[in-house]
Write a protein that holds these residues in place. Structure first.
Motif, PDB file in Angstrom:
ATOM      1  N   ARG A   1     -46.824  70.535 -29.047  1.00 19.83           N
ATOM      2  CA  ARG A   1     -48.278  70.373 -29.013  1.00 19.83           C
ATOM      3  C   ARG A   1     -48.891  70.627 -30.385  1.00 19.83           C
ATOM      4  NH1 ARG A   1     -51.973  74.071 -29.086  1.00 19.83           N
ATOM      5  NH2 ARG A   1     -50.676  75.756 -28.272  1.00 19.83           N
ATOM      6  N   GLU A   2     -48.511  71.747 -31.007  1.00 21.96           N
ATOM      7  CA  GLU A   2     -49.063  72.108 -32.316  1.00 21.96           C
ATOM      8  C   GLU A   2     -48.741  71.044 -33.368  1.00 21.96           C
ATOM      9  OE1 GLU A   2     -51.011  74.514 -33.447  1.00 21.96           O
ATOM     10  OE2 GLU A   2     -51.119  75.827 -31.716  1.00 21.96           O
ATOM     11  N   LEU A   3     -47.518  70.544 -33.352  1.00 28.50           N
ATOM     12  CA  LEU A   3     -47.141  69.517 -34.327  1.00 28.50           C
ATOM     13  C   LEU A   3     -48.002  68.267 -34.170  1.00 28.50           C
ATOM     14  CD1 LEU A   3     -43.356  70.158 -34.383  1.00 28.50           C
ATOM     15  CD2 LEU A   3     -44.777  69.898 -36.414  1.00 28.50           C
ATOM     16  N   TRP A   4     -48.239  67.858 -32.930  1.00 31.50           N
ATOM     17  CA  TRP A   4     -49.088  66.692 -32.718  1.00 31.50           C
ATOM     18  C   TRP A   4     -50.519  66.979 -33.185  1.00 31.50           C
ATOM     19  CZ3 TRP A   4     -49.392  61.813 -32.626  1.00 31.50           C
ATOM     20  CH2 TRP A   4     -50.565  61.192 -32.208  1.00 31.50           C
ATOM     21  N   GLU A   5     -51.061  68.132 -32.794  1.00 33.12           N
ATOM     22  CA  GLU A   5     -52.439  68.457 -33.167  1.00 33.12           C
ATOM     23  C   GLU A   5     -52.618  68.550 -34.679  1.00 33.12           C
ATOM     24  OE1 GLU A   5     -53.462  71.141 -29.182  1.00 33.12           O
ATOM     25  OE2 GLU A   5     -53.346  72.117 -31.134  1.00 33.12           O
ATOM     26  N   GLU A   6     -51.655  69.174 -35.360  1.00 35.58           N
ATOM     27  CA  GLU A   6     -51.798  69.435 -36.795  1.00 35.58           C
ATOM     28  C   GLU A   6     -51.348  68.290 -37.687  1.00 35.58           C
ATOM     29  OE1 GLU A   6     -49.876  73.108 -37.829  1.00 35.58           O
ATOM     30  OE2 GLU A   6     -50.950  74.237 -36.290  1.00 35.58           O
ATOM     31  N   THR A   7     -50.315  67.542 -37.268  1.00 35.68           N
ATOM     32  CA  THR A   7     -49.691  66.578 -38.173  1.00 35.68           C
ATOM     33  C   THR A   7     -49.653  65.142 -37.653  1.00 35.68           C
ATOM     34  OG1 THR A   7     -47.429  66.814 -37.320  1.00 35.68           O
ATOM     35  CG2 THR A   7     -48.164  68.427 -38.984  1.00 35.68           C
ATOM     36  N   ARG A   8     -49.983  64.938 -36.394  1.00 27.53           N
ATOM     37  CA  ARG A   8     -49.925  63.619 -35.751  1.00 27.53           C
ATOM     38  C   ARG A   8     -48.509  63.058 -35.702  1.00 27.53           C
ATOM     39  NH1 ARG A   8     -53.705  65.088 -33.150  1.00 27.53           N
ATOM     40  NH2 ARG A   8     -55.831  64.517 -33.643  1.00 27.53           N
ATOM     41  N   VAL A   9     -47.535  63.976 -35.650  1.00 26.70           N
ATOM     42  CA  VAL A   9     -46.131  63.598 -35.553  1.00 26.70           C
ATOM     43  C   VAL A   9     -45.589  64.062 -34.204  1.00 26.70           C
ATOM     44  CG1 VAL A   9     -43.841  64.123 -36.481  1.00 26.70           C
ATOM     45  CG2 VAL A   9     -45.699  63.558 -38.034  1.00 26.70           C
ATOM     46  N   VAL A  10     -44.809  63.199 -33.569  1.00 25.03           N
ATOM     47  CA  VAL A  10     -44.131  63.520 -32.313  1.00 25.03           C
ATOM     48  C   VAL A  10     -42.693  63.894 -32.655  1.00 25.03           C
ATOM     49  CG1 VAL A  10     -43.377  62.635 -30.065  1.00 25.03           C
ATOM     50  CG2 VAL A  10     -45.597  61.932 -31.016  1.00 25.03           C
ATOM     51  N   VAL A  11     -42.217  64.997 -32.071  1.00 22.24           N
ATOM     52  CA  VAL A  11     -40.866  65.480 -32.346  1.00 22.24           C
ATOM     53  C   VAL A  11     -40.120  65.755 -31.057  1.00 22.24           C
ATOM     54  CG1 VAL A  11     -41.636  66.580 -34.484  1.00 22.24           C
ATOM     55  CG2 VAL A  11     -41.435  67.945 -32.390  1.00 22.24           C
ATOM     56  N   THR A  12     -38.812  65.898 -31.204  1.00 20.99           N
ATOM     57  CA  THR A  12     -37.989  66.471 -30.157  1.00 20.99           C
ATOM     58  C   THR A  12     -37.410  67.761 -30.724  1.00 20.99           C
ATOM     59  OG1 THR A  12     -36.213  66.080 -28.580  1.00 20.99           O
ATOM     60  CG2 THR A  12     -35.897  65.190 -30.776  1.00 20.99           C
TER      61      THR A  12
END
Length: 161
Positions: A70-81
């Protein structure tokens, strides 16, 4: 980083005394589409101007890995696994300008890029970018330690004793 509402409520009742908080941090890797070289995702913090790993606070009801995604999407607009938990560490106590004190127990996760264009997603960062592993900007020791631990061949989680 903005203070989650539940911490604001705690502060009203507890004051500025030390809080022990669960934090997450992501070492996000991808292969550069142009060169194939391994790259790391970093954000330039709005509060300090320093490059840092994306991080956040686990909120009630969340799992740490879910918080990080969630934080990665909110802060960087990147989706990760999330690939694995690399390190669990008690960070030194922080004292904020308003006198609030806290200590983060940080779970550092190694993550793999899935999709998205790295971009500033909220007010916590002034820039977001990918860096070749051999050309990282100046980072604090705790960031370097997290990166080194996540990149190591060691498969088990690192703990401090």
């Amino acid at each position: 980083m903005p203070t989650p509402p539940y911490i604001t409520k705690l502060r009203l009742a507890y004051g500025s005394g030390p809080l022990l908080l669960p934090g997450v941090c992501g070492v996000v890797l991808r292969d550069d589409p142009a060169t194939g070289r391994q790259q790391l995702l970093l954000g330039r913090r709005s509060d300090t101007g320093r490059w840092a790993l994306p991080a956040g606070i686990v909120e009630p009801g969340e799992q740490p890995a879910t918080t990080l995604v969630r934080e990665l999407w909110e802060e960087t607009r990147v989706v990760v696994t999330v690939e694995r938990l690399a390190w669990v560490v008690a960070q030194p106590e922080l004292v904020y300008p308003n006198g609030d004190r806290c200590q983060f127990i940080t779970s550092v996760f190694r993550c793999r890029y899935v999709s998205g264009e790295a971009a500033v997603g909220d007010e916590e960062s002034s820039a977001v970018d990918w860096f070749d592993l051999d050309a990282l900007p100046e980072l604090q020791t705790k960031e370097r330690d997290a990166i080194d631990t996540a990149l190591s061949e060691r498969q088990e989680c690192r703990f401090e004793v």
